[in-house]
Write an enzyme that holds these catalytic residues in place. Structure first.
Site, PDB file in Angstrom:
ATOM      1  N   ASP A 308      23.191 -26.055 -55.515  1.00 18.21           N
ATOM      2  CA  ASP A 308      24.163 -25.858 -54.563  1.00 18.21           C
ATOM      3  C   ASP A 308      23.518 -25.793 -52.929  1.00 18.21           C
ATOM      4  O   ASP A 308      22.269 -25.635 -53.018  1.00 18.21           O
ATOM      5  CB  ASP A 308      24.870 -24.441 -54.538  1.00 18.21           C
ATOM      6  CG  ASP A 308      26.196 -24.511 -54.057  1.00 18.21           C
ATOM      7  OD1 ASP A 308      26.699 -25.439 -53.469  1.00 18.21           O
ATOM      8  OD2 ASP A 308      26.784 -23.441 -54.521  1.00 18.21           O
ATOM      9  N   GLU A 311      23.282 -29.536 -48.586  1.00 16.74           N
ATOM     10  CA  GLU A 311      23.567 -30.401 -47.641  1.00 16.74           C
ATOM     11  C   GLU A 311      22.770 -30.493 -46.292  1.00 16.74           C
ATOM     12  O   GLU A 311      22.357 -31.728 -46.026  1.00 16.74           O
ATOM     13  CB  GLU A 311      24.978 -29.870 -46.851  1.00 16.74           C
ATOM     14  CG  GLU A 311      26.081 -30.211 -47.953  1.00 16.74           C
ATOM     15  CD  GLU A 311      26.182 -29.178 -48.967  1.00 16.74           C
ATOM     16  OE1 GLU A 311      25.510 -27.916 -48.709  1.00 16.74           O
ATOM     17  OE2 GLU A 311      26.740 -29.293 -50.193  1.00 16.74           O
ATOM     18  N   ASP A 421      33.834 -27.646 -53.135  1.00 19.40           N
ATOM     19  CA  ASP A 421      34.450 -26.530 -53.046  1.00 19.40           C
ATOM     20  C   ASP A 421      36.044 -26.830 -52.891  1.00 19.40           C
ATOM     21  O   ASP A 421      36.528 -26.705 -51.611  1.00 19.40           O
ATOM     22  CB  ASP A 421      34.027 -25.453 -52.190  1.00 19.40           C
ATOM     23  CG  ASP A 421      32.547 -25.273 -52.675  1.00 19.40           C
ATOM     24  OD1 ASP A 421      32.060 -25.178 -53.806  1.00 19.40           O
ATOM     25  OD2 ASP A 421      31.768 -24.461 -51.831  1.00 19.40           O
TER      26      ASP A 421
END
Lengths: 666, 666
Positions: A308, A311, A421
């Site tokens: 997670d 990015e 999400d």
């Protein structure tokens, strides 16, 4: 036919495995027109053209009419006007009279204006103009995909058990709570193969630690669940907490494995644990080091992970946050009008994922110091590659479950992705459907959305309808955020039969879904196809945005609206309706080509079997392992319809099609 | 049959004009069950029940499956999970085997849990338990509406010219820019009756002022436009700028007309101009005073207004903002982890429209000091009433265009509403359609959404498709926010024929649309009806969420999705398809009952004419005044089909049906 062109001095992404020789661009204005400054190109769109692709993005299967920006972004607001999500997937297909695939290979931000500014123009642009361009022209959109996928290499193979149902929540906070989830599933005979651990299993959100107060018996828990055939799948953060004495932090500092700011200091930013450093995933040595850290959990019996925040997300950078505090002071005591008040609020809204921060740290990539923004879209890809390469070293030949939030094309070889999400919105149920084929085109086969929605509050009917779609997603996971309404199948204070039926049907369909997934992966094909791939001459089929073909044999048309008693379904040709109430087949009916209103109750799934095709059905089971692959019923439409099943041990990562295909006897 | 019950000591809202005698609640558990504490009630929902109503809210025509909170809110994010928009419309209808209307009359916040927590239960709750409850049981949903509307009184009548097309933008900033808008419309032969002025026409955002630098010749501008039959419609803010020497401010202070804080000081909050006070719209004297201020603009030839920010919106209160600055300090220099960082951001996100602020000021209502939160939902209503009552005094018997952002039932007698600050989203096009009948039920007939979307960037196809819906809205206005892409019909750098055709069709339909509007207003009927109102026995019709009946004769089924070449349309009975390419009728075709895929190009509108009904069509025109009401073509489905036209002078506010109905000769 594939042609490759190189513009400027592109940074290598390792998206493409076998590069064809670069050709000299000779300005074929029929195909593409280049702008004067060479930082992009335009392509004329005919009125009937559909633009497929762009992987993980909002809006329809047909991407026309919006601007998309390839820039991996931690953005939980997946709205119609969102331009960037977590992945950067620079591949699209202009499909009409001709079928032209376009892949723009560069790790920096790319802007795709797909008929937004001018409806008849696709315009692609970027800052630097350093990129490799691949043009693929074939007779069909599907052939273009296959060529492209051959170029970028075989998609990631998850273990077979990862096709079961997974239950997640931010967070199941203690061993006891995890045990309780398992118990409630088993008590209610709800099939289950995975329970996910979100961030609270760690000690102060530190990667490769266990909070021993809440999970004192972690190893025992893993073992107990394994006995029940349930896999525990923990989350891994891209950021490493700054904390004296924490081994990962200390080693990273000592060896210079973290990203540096312009002064050569370790770049400090805030994510879950507060102040962190990001390991330089692009640096071979650092990547190897970080990947080997997963061993901490592999050694405890863990065989699946989700990566997670890669990015990479930046809640704040230490420097920028300091500056914001100073700037806020200037507004204190002022008479703030509409302009100055919005500026003031904007200061705080602009703290997270700030572009200036992305320009303020550096990687050591292939021996060169490169500013982050130039390689931004590679971070999540290389983090996941880090884990995957370590697994191959630590557990050679074995499939480990691995998926990521951020990605770039190339990462599809190392892991899957989840669709990020999302929210408990009906529109996100539909977007889940639309994103699947777009991702498949880009090589991402093992994927799915957080079923029921991550943010916001779900309703029982939403979770049921979403489950009815989710059972066709390779990655089937119900997940929701802290503070939202609970949405486990047993969370709505009612009987769980309808959930049991829907999830149970997934397990009956497993031999088919797994076969179709593996065939797609091993033959560079599509697991889920838009109708326009199969019926390109049928304008209604081409523009159908809420139905999909799943594998060779079936079409799905899920109910995507609240309170609906059914929906209008378009059949491009005669098909056989298979109606399931939960796991039970309750109706088989041949329907003519055309529009039909198909009533579908909350506990029902309708499947449309194509003519001269067949669908194998297992008896079902409560775990993937319990499903008997050898005892299959075969539903046919057409006397001669046959089905070729794929099967394997579900664990061998080097598997081929040969030796694994079996005719199904009905 | 209407029954009225009084619980506690409700504050009078003046929503209901003629109250039936209150009955003693005798606990008819068949109808409603009361909670122990009397602060609300529950009502069982049968599986087939549809819940209509709740006026301005997100989600479908059928409100089942969500929680809505009646609490006038300045919230530009109209998302699926939004619970409150600008209006508070506490009327709903449970429609199935029985048809039960429920009106909860209280000016405080009310929570409607419509099968969210428990699918089979409607649960209504509020803090105080002081409310009047009206139960209306009739044979049909439509009869319930009519009974309810009789109770609350006749809906507002706008002037006839207000049914023309209006062009708006935040903002046309100078006289010259306004003239240019008019010129571009006239040059392109785009029909136009209104240009709207957003906040920048004022001097430093002060109500009832003109910025003479940017509008030096305001009066001349009004006159010039009038000659072109274009009405200039300025915005009015609910807040009054704190500025020494500004007459409205000085008078308000001197006479004690502003809302007070708990210490009796004028309550200071920030909106557009920075620090402001809110006039106490609930105080009769202050309301009269504020209303008379509109004269400043009436005297300049203005005959239309839109009232904004009257939820009332609070960007910040002086006191709370000060506190936030202090609280922010506590986070400076800290190591912020996921929890503390989100808290920090939440401090700033929580500044606007803060509930604590709404509890910190007071009204003088009917001689009593009442804390704002207890009467919150009346503010916009009473602001608009303020203007309306002044108009009746200043220009008796004349219709003035007036609509508001915030509202409560009762305000429908004084003005219309627009549907607030929506976005350039395809989902908001559909929501526009769904909101219209829900508002009609609550008495709001003159309404429409910002066509093309207010926030976010529009695309040409979105504005075209939205226009194709918008021409059926009583309030037809294209409006967009500062900083977004321009979306006037001529803004997309292409030919304007298709816009001209769509807007032109509105002017051809005007006699019909105006007739149907006026009949609905004067007979307490519905202008736009859900299909379930007409075909309650047809389950598919009952659950159709993207088609509407507009008036007696026609059904519409607009295209609500990008890139669609048409859509699936459901006909509950045989109808005649009328296809218009712009203003031209290009196809008439009878379609059978059932589902049809109807192709519809971007410049086309399809209308479905009901059997034994007729549709009058004018020749069109570039202004409402130019439309010839006497020369009408009559499109029929069925030989004997006739149409009764309503017509009047378009200006008389006391008009009745009698003497204004005319048979149309074809």
């Amino acid at each position: 036919m594939i042609r490759r062109y190189v513009f400027g001095n592109p940074i290598e992404t390792e998206a493409v495995l076998r590069k064809p020789k670069a050709e000299q661009w000779e300005g074929d204005e029929q195909v593409l027109a280049f702008g004067a400054n060479q930082t992009g190109f335009t392509c004329k769109l005919e009125q009937e053209d559909i633009v497929y692709g762009l992987g993980e993005n909002v809006r329809g299967i047909n991407k026309r009419g919006w601007i998309y920006v390839s820039h991996c972004s931690d953005n939980p607001n997946h709205q119609e006007d969102t331009r960037s999500l977590y992945g950067a997937h620079n591949f699209l297909i202009v499909s009409g009279k001709r079928n032209l695939g376009i892949f723009v290979d560069t790790p920096e931000q790319v802007i795709f204006d797909v008929g937004y500014t001018r409806p008849e123009l696709l315009s692609v642009s970027m800052d630097s103009g350093n990129y490799e361009l691949y043009l693929i022209e074939e007779a069909s959109a599907e052939a273009v995909v296959q060529e492209f996928r051959r170029l970028i290499g075989q998609s990631y193979l998850p273990p077979k058990w990862a096709f079961g149902y997974g239950q997640s929540r931010w967070s199941y906070r203690t061993s006891e709570e995890v045990r309780q989830v398992a118990r409630r599933f088993r008590e209610n005979h709800l099939p289950l193969d995975m329970i996910y651990l979100d961030i609270d299993y760690m000690e102060r959100y530190k990667d490769f630690t266990i909070d021993r107060e809440r999970f004192p018996d972690f190893e025992l828990l893993v073992e107990e669940l394994k006995e029940q055939k349930i896999h525990l799948v923990p989350i891994i953060d891209g950021g490493v907490k700054v904390e004296a004495g924490y081994d990962v932090y200390e080693e990273g500092v000592k060896n210079g494995y973290f990203c540096k700011d312009e002064d050569g200091e370790n770049f400090t930013l805030g994510v879950w644990p507060g102040k962190c450093h990001y390991p330089d995933m692009l640096n071979d040595e650092a990547r190897l080091w970080f990947g080997r850290k997963y061993r901490f959990l592999l050694d405890k019996g863990i065989d699946g992970f989700w990566n997670d925040m890669n990015e990479p997300a930046i809640f704040y950078s230490e420097k920028h946050l300091k500056k914001v505090f100073e700037q806020l002071e200037e507004y204190r005591g002022q008479n703030l009008d509409i302009c100055s008040f919005f500026e003031f609020c904007g200061l705080v809204q602009g703290i997270s994922n700030n572009e200036e921060d992305y320009r303020s740290f550096y990687h050591n990539y292939r021996g060169e110091r490169i500013r982050h923004d130039r390689v931004h879209n590679l971070f999540g890809y290389y983090m996941t590659r880090s884990a995957s390469e370590a697994f191959e070293e630590l557990e050679p030949g074995r499939r480990i479950l691995l998926f990521s939030r951020a990605s770039y094309i190339g990462m599809h070889r190392y892991g899957g992705i989840w669709m990020g999400d999302n929210k408990s919105w009906w529109s996100h149920l539909k977007m889940n459907l639309q994103m699947l084929p777009s991702l498949n085109m880009c090589g991402f086969l093992y994927t799915g959305a957080d079923l029921g929605g991550f943010g916001s509050d779900a309703t029982r009917d939403l979770v049921l309808r979403w489950t009815a779609l989710g059972i066709f997603m390779p990655l089937l996971r119900n997940h929701s955020a802290d503070g939202t309404r609970r949405q486990e199948p047993y969370a709505f204070g009612e009987a769980t039969e309808d959930f049991r039926g829907l999830i149970g049907l997934r397990y009956r369909l497993l031999p088919y879904l797994y076969s179709e997934f593996m065939k797609a992966a091993l033959k560079n094909g599509m697991y889920a196809r838009p109708l326009g791939f199969v019926w390109p001459e049928d304008p209604v089929a081409r523009h159908t945005e809420d139905q999909l073909l799943i594998g060779e044999s079936i079409m799905i048309a899920p109910v995507c609206e609240q309170n609906a008693i059914g929906r209008s379904v378009y059949l491009p040709e005669e098909m056989k309706l298979l109606r399931f109430r939960g796991t039970e087949l309750t109706e088989e009916r041949v329907l003519m080509r055309g529009l039909h209103f198909i009533e579908t109750a909350l506990d029902e799934v309708t499947i449309y079997l194509r003519k001269d095709h067949a669908l194998p059905l297992a008896a079902g089971g409560e775990t993937v392992e319990a499903v008997d692959w050898r005892k299959l019923a075969l539903l046919r439409f057409g006397e001669a319809a046959a089905y070729e099943l794929y099967d394997d041990d579900g664990m061998d990562s080097g598997v081929k099609l040969e030796g694994h295909l079996f005719p199904v006897q009905s």
